[in-house]
Write a protein that holds these residues in place. Sequence first.
Motif, PDB file in Angstrom:
ATOM      1  N   ARG A 186       0.924  -1.354   0.030  1.00  0.00           N
ATOM      2  CA  ARG A 186       0.080  -0.016   0.180  1.00  0.00           C
ATOM      3  C   ARG A 186       0.911   1.397   0.101  1.00  0.00           C
ATOM      4  NH1 ARG A 186      -4.477  -1.293   4.969  1.00  0.00           N
ATOM      5  NH2 ARG A 186      -5.666  -2.756   3.841  1.00  0.00           N
ATOM      6  N   THR A 187       1.822   1.218   0.775  1.00  0.00           N
ATOM      7  CA  THR A 187       2.689   2.482   0.967  1.00  0.00           C
ATOM      8  C   THR A 187       3.504   2.576  -0.630  1.00  0.00           C
ATOM      9  OG1 THR A 187       2.929   1.965   3.321  1.00  0.00           O
ATOM     10  CG2 THR A 187       4.502   3.486   2.516  1.00  0.00           C
TER      11      THR A 187
ATOM     12  N   ALA B 129       1.465   4.494  -2.378  1.00  0.00           N
ATOM     13  CA  ALA B 129       1.071   5.938  -1.976  1.00  0.00           C
ATOM     14  C   ALA B 129       2.411   6.928  -2.277  1.00  0.00           C
ATOM     15  CB  ALA B 129       1.091   5.932  -0.578  1.00  0.00           C
TER      16      ALA B 129
ATOM     17  N   VAL C 221      -4.519  -3.671  -4.501  1.00  0.00           N
ATOM     18  CA  VAL C 221      -4.365  -2.294  -4.491  1.00  0.00           C
ATOM     19  C   VAL C 221      -4.687  -1.848  -5.975  1.00  0.00           C
ATOM     20  CG1 VAL C 221      -2.641  -2.261  -2.701  1.00  0.00           C
ATOM     21  CG2 VAL C 221      -1.735  -2.670  -5.009  1.00  0.00           C
TER      22      VAL C 221
ATOM     23  N   ILE D 150      -4.890   3.766   1.314  1.00  0.00           N
ATOM     24  CA  ILE D 150      -3.763   4.439   0.448  1.00  0.00           C
ATOM     25  C   ILE D 150      -3.706   5.872   0.082  1.00  0.00           C
ATOM     26  CG2 ILE D 150      -3.032   4.274  -2.215  1.00  0.00           C
ATOM     27  CD1 ILE D 150      -3.391   1.500  -2.292  1.00  0.00           C
TER      28      ILE D 150
END
Length: 270
Positions: free
Chosen positions: A136-137, A140, A165, A210
Amino acid sequence: MDDSINKDKPEVRLRAFRAIDEPETCALFIEGHTHVLTSIGVTKVSYSKNEWTRNPAAFVMVVESMDGKKVYGGARVHVAGGTEPLPIETATGAMDPGIFDLVWHFAKNGGTGELCGLWNSREIAGYGIGSIFLIRTTVAISYQIGIQSLFALCAPYTIPPGKAVGMELEDSIGKDGTFYYPKLDLVATTMVLKDVPTLTKAYEEDKKAIIDIRENLEVTRDEILRKKEITIHYDIKIKNLENWDLPSVIANAQKSFLKSKERVSHPDII
């Protein structure tokens, strides 16, 4: 588990930076990742010389202790057009040169990159660091970097969180998108997130998480996976990003693409 980690509810920092800005942290990343790879019998990978530490288009995430002295896991985003090909190009180009055309197709449409080097140590296993929260990061920070799409060469266990995602199977290369990598008894699947800004195919829970992270680059979240809870202090505002020039990197990606095509057409050229 390490004494510095609370077994009932671990507390860690998830931090992002440009590789060239933190060589010492990159060294800790390499040490931990190498240990994980060798534990599963992988002793050679496409980026084993670690040129990425000097690549201005490589961005790193680490999951570290709150005092910054220990790294428990990490991942990277390499942007196409840096000082080296994307790891997926290096890994699969000899098996299917179509990867070069595919990467350039996405690079010329707003910039592309690759999620790579994903790992977590046994000390923090089971809390979702390597399977959900780092992925997720990565999405982002891809938005923060400005790229529109993101590749990944996924092990079987990372396909579901990849889909979560918004990644899709890319079956135009390899054998329906798959390759034997990093060794012959392991299968890797090519996936692409085609819309980093909008995440139209991401699952609602993941999309919400996110967007929350990318709109609050310094935020603390209590994350839960299979009844296990972990406190993550997200610190993913990348420093010195004013020196980042994505259009120039995309222009360099075109030069790299043309060189790769020439090598494919004339294999004797080094």
